[in-house]
Design an enzyme around this catalytic site. Sequence first.
Site, short mmCIF file in Angstrom:
data_model
loop_
_atom_site.label_atom_id
_atom_site.label_comp_id
_atom_site.label_asym_id
_atom_site.label_seq_id
_atom_site.Cartn_x
_atom_site.Cartn_y
_atom_site.Cartn_z
N HIS A 153 22.04 9.35 10.93
CA HIS A 153 21.40 8.36 10.06
C HIS A 153 21.20 8.99 8.68
O HIS A 153 20.08 9.36 8.31
CB HIS A 153 20.05 7.91 10.64
CG HIS A 153 20.17 7.00 11.81
ND1 HIS A 153 20.34 5.64 11.69
CD2 HIS A 153 20.19 7.25 13.15
CE1 HIS A 153 20.44 5.09 12.89
NE2 HIS A 153 20.35 6.05 13.79
N GLU B 74 20.99 7.71 5.88
CA GLU B 74 20.10 6.95 5.00
C GLU B 74 18.70 7.55 4.96
O GLU B 74 17.97 7.37 3.98
CB GLU B 74 20.02 5.48 5.45
CG GLU B 74 19.30 5.22 6.77
CD GLU B 74 20.17 5.33 8.01
OE1 GLU B 74 19.74 4.85 9.07
OE2 GLU B 74 21.27 5.91 7.91
N LYS C 251 0.84 -1.21 0.00
CA LYS C 251 0.00 0.00 0.00
C LYS C 251 0.87 1.25 0.00
O LYS C 251 0.59 2.21 -0.72
CB LYS C 251 -0.92 0.02 1.23
CG LYS C 251 -2.00 -1.02 1.25
CD LYS C 251 -3.06 -0.73 2.31
CE LYS C 251 -2.51 -0.62 3.71
NZ LYS C 251 -1.91 -1.88 4.21
N LYS D 294 -12.61 -13.86 -5.95
CA LYS D 294 -13.56 -13.85 -4.83
C LYS D 294 -13.02 -13.12 -3.60
O LYS D 294 -13.77 -12.36 -2.96
CB LYS D 294 -13.95 -15.29 -4.48
CG LYS D 294 -15.17 -15.39 -3.56
CD LYS D 294 -16.43 -14.84 -4.23
CE LYS D 294 -16.93 -15.76 -5.32
NZ LYS D 294 -18.21 -15.29 -5.91
N CYS E 30 25.64 5.50 12.97
CA CYS E 30 25.20 5.54 14.36
C CYS E 30 25.99 4.55 15.22
O CYS E 30 27.16 4.80 15.54
CB CYS E 30 23.69 5.30 14.44
SG CYS E 30 22.96 5.76 16.03
#
Length: 555
Positions: free
Chosen positions: A521, A523, A23, A195, A387
């Site tokens: 961080h 990323e 999603k 279905k 980190c």
Amino acid sequence: MQPTSTTTKHIFVTGGVASSLGKGLTASSLGALLKARGLRVTMQKLDPYLNVDPGTMNPFQHGEVFVTNDGAETDLDIGHYERFLDVDLDGSANVTTGQVYSQVIAKERRGEYLGDTVQVIPHITNEIKHRIRRMAAEDVDVVITEVGGTVGDIESLPFLETVRQVRHEVGRDNVFVVHISLLPYIGPSGELKTKPTQHSVAALRNIGIQPDAIVLRADREVPTAIKRKISLMCDVDETAVVACPDARSIYDIPKVLHTEGLDAYVVRKLDLPFRDVDWTTWDDLLDRVHNPDHEVTVALVGKYIDLPDAYLSVTEAIRAGGFANKARVKVKWVTSDDCRTAAGAAEHLGDVDAICIPGGFGERGVDGKVGAIRYARENKVPLLGLCLGLQCIVIEAARSLAEIPDANSTEFDAATSHPVISTMEEQLAYVEGAGDLGGTMRLGLYPAKLAEGSLVREAYDGQPYVEERHRHRYEVNNAYRSELEKKAGLVFSGTSPDNKLVEYVEYPRETHPYLVATQAHPELRSRPTRPHPLFAGLVKAAVARQVAAAKGADA
């Protein structure tokens, strides 16, 4: 085309039949398409769990925690939104049941409900509505809201009821519901079955929501006859039944949805101003994804590798570093405990071109990360530490080079005689149990100054100051900085502007081609279309090492 309405439009994305259908990726891809059509898009995730945020949740259960600029600890889907839309979101992009109930109960205690009986409807749904509606700012054309969970889950009911109410209040012409469903393939009969999707849509309609479009997830191409059947049985236009089979790369999904006509259908139904999709940036990305000049292997040495989602932003940042170098990156998952010994590290890291040591918490796996760092340092393998990765580099330098064999972090041994990594002063109370653990780390965007002539400053294109997102309680102990510089040759190449906190370390390029780490961080700020310079530098060093090895073999 000129707009006919200045009202902010809402797109809600729901899921049925099963979880983990993508999603977040589907919503992000639709958002990227609308943005490429010139629309101003923002995104939000409604999470049905009772935690206030995922900050204290086990990565094996939830996956990574994505930290925003303002320090909010959010769901990993927020990372998808930022990467696909190339925007910075804030904490309001992630709403949890825990946040909603906490706020409603706090209001009740303050007497704000004037003696009312506090109920799910209207008090909980009104609080959710408030958090959805506040995303609809003047500079936003479309708000895309993903509803977590699966239709039929009891936890999701208040959120779905709120979606129904929002559609009623802002007008049906201003709301569009996309339902994502699974088409399972039954091997013996050789059929995709419709279905489950029919039942999922029926459950959604029982709540009072008729989807405007259905995205069909499958592991193979979806025949037109199947789409026609779902259109008929679910009362959705045939052009709004979209097939989205598994793609070679997640970055192919926007093209898949566009080919199926989803974005065109959405802008037409919502009467949005639009232009044709500008594919310039995305086509360049897909060329780098599918037509690389090199292929390298980067080992990700971690403790949560049984659930790759625990390192989702790290792996995407590594791959984006590959895009910057026209290289395909194969991520090799290495359990940190396998690298505790020199023989184990050589066995598991001997065939890789670079290594990444990601963040983490707790003592388990640390000795293996230290072992991987020692292997990389001694064998000149490019390495990037994030980190905890930085902290492990400092520990390894102290133990192996600075003659401090019992060097450690107070996180792993509170009584260590040589705490080269120690608790930040403002974090002591939380570590000792005097305050809540949730939401109290050093979180969010912080500046750092970079040393002139350093590898990190070169990677950041010579910028003297940079900003990165953080999530930690422990830092390099300044009492050991001088000793580590002199004895280990470690360079503290970036600090906080006041010089109190170490933010970057590295070895001189004369000692090692690329052994770099940051307390941050990075990323979290990487984009597929704008790779982060530290990851681009890692892959660049990996390619250079591979090319040099090939030349040596040919000589």
